[in-house]
Design an enzyme around this catalytic site. Structure first.
Site, short mmCIF file in Angstrom:
data_model
loop_
_atom_site.label_atom_id
_atom_site.label_comp_id
_atom_site.label_asym_id
_atom_site.label_seq_id
_atom_site.Cartn_x
_atom_site.Cartn_y
_atom_site.Cartn_z
N GLU A 245 5.25 0.14 1.79
CA GLU A 245 4.98 1.55 1.51
C GLU A 245 6.21 2.54 1.48
OE1 GLU A 245 1.09 2.40 3.96
OE2 GLU A 245 2.29 0.78 5.18
N SER B 106 -1.79 1.03 3.50
CA SER B 106 -2.12 1.33 2.09
C SER B 106 -2.89 0.28 1.06
CB SER B 106 -0.71 1.59 1.38
OG SER B 106 -0.16 3.08 2.04
N SER C 112 -2.84 12.88 0.30
CA SER C 112 -3.27 12.12 1.57
C SER C 112 -4.38 12.74 2.06
CB SER C 112 -2.05 11.89 2.26
OG SER C 112 -1.21 11.19 1.78
#
EC number: 6.3.2.4
Length: 325
Positions: A15, A165, A298
């Site tokens: 990530e 993720s 996000s």
């Protein structure tokens, strides 16, 4: 006098690039009239302050400081924007706790617990929090495909136990696909969790401490264009993220209450985002993220905006809450 704020980003996991994006969003939106902002890159190659000319200056790990033009600079607070290890699993939190430097995410124990999906679910089940049926495997364990299918059914999800993720996640439809999915998960972690498939509406619930109060943000409904909410759905626009979620008032109240309960049971602070799937009217917990994504794509920033909280207000409140600890 303006306070010195280190925004840590990067990390040691897959990530890394997402975290860099999150950190840069924080850097852009923190009010530079109130704070001296420093981007700090945490990577396997080293820790460094990245100045406006993209020049790296090493961090002194003995006290988490930098030296510029012969002057030592210490930080009043750390804004943690690292997803995955070492920023989401408790390592950085413990380090800053030892140094006595406030940081914006939850404590080291809570971070380690929530980052470990197995331990998290085991902790919450006795409190009545509903979760999917699961089967656990460690690297080196024999893989009994029949036993796995008997326990969790098909289709099922094979997941790396400590990853985010959607790295290391595979949806499996046939028993003969299990071995490959397990191999993919073990590329991310030496522990995996295999969970039963839950068929229903998926929602994401942000719970934060904002201006001194535990606050549940507007709920987001996840509609993936792919087979599930995978990396491409999360970060490459292959999903609809609908805020507020198109769910009944009763469902909204129920999942909001459970998300707040989870936050309080775990004694969290800072930002969190938990994922649920409704099976009928009942929300089943999938996971809890304690350093959720803060990029423009996000979910948590979108939820904050829906609640009337700007990114500037969101990030500033997080720092002020950390300074109270």
């Amino acid at each position: 006098m303006k306070q010195n704020i280190a925004i840590i980003m990067g990390g040691y996991s897959s990530e890394y690039n997402i975290s860099i994006k999150s950190g840069n969003v924080v850097f852009e939106h923190l009010d530079d009239k109130k704070f001296n902002k420093y981007r700090v890159i945490i990577s396997k190659e080293g820790w460094a302050y990245l100045d406006e000319s993209e020049v790296k200056h090493p961090i002194d790990k003995s006290d988490f400081s930098i030296t510029l033009s012969g002057k030592k600079i210490r930080f009043d607070c750390v804004f943690n924007a690292i997803h995955g290890t070492p920023g989401e699993d408790g390592l950085m939190q413990a380090y800053f706790e030892l140094l006595g430097i406030p940081q914006t995410s939850c404590g080291h124990y809570q971070a380690a617990l929530t980052f470990n999906k197995r331990d998290l679910l085991s902790t919450l089940r006795p409190h009545g929090i509903k979760c999917a049926e699961s089967f656990l495997l460690d690297l080196g364990d024999p893989i009994d495909e029949t036993a796995i299918v008997e326990k969790v059914g098909l289709p099922c999800f094979v997941k790396a136990n400590k990853a985010g993720s959607s790295y290391g996640v595979t949806k499996v439809y046939k028993q003969e696909e299990l071995k490959k999915a397990v191999e993919v998960a073990f590329e991310e972690d030496d522990e995996i969790i295999i969970e039963s498939f839950l068929d229903g509406t998926e929602v994401s619930v942000g719970v934060i401490t904002y201006q001194g109060k535990v606050t549940v943000l507007p709920i987001t409904e996840i509609v993936s264009e792919n087979d599930f909410f995978d990396f491409a759905a999360k970060y490459q626009g292959q999903s609809q993220e609908i805020t507020p979620a198109r769910i009944s008032r009763a469902k909204e109240q129920k999942v909001s209450a459970i998300a707040k309960e989870v936050y309080e049971i775990l004694k969290l602070d800072g930002f969190s985002r938990s994922e649920y799937i409704f099976v009928g009217d009942e929300p089943y917990l999938l996971e809890v993220n304690t350093t959720p994504g803060l990029t423009e794509e996000s979910i948590l920033p979108k939820q904050a905006r829906e609640a009337g909280i700007s990114l500037e207000e969101l990030f500033e409140s997080s720092i002020l809450e950390a300074l109270k600890k």
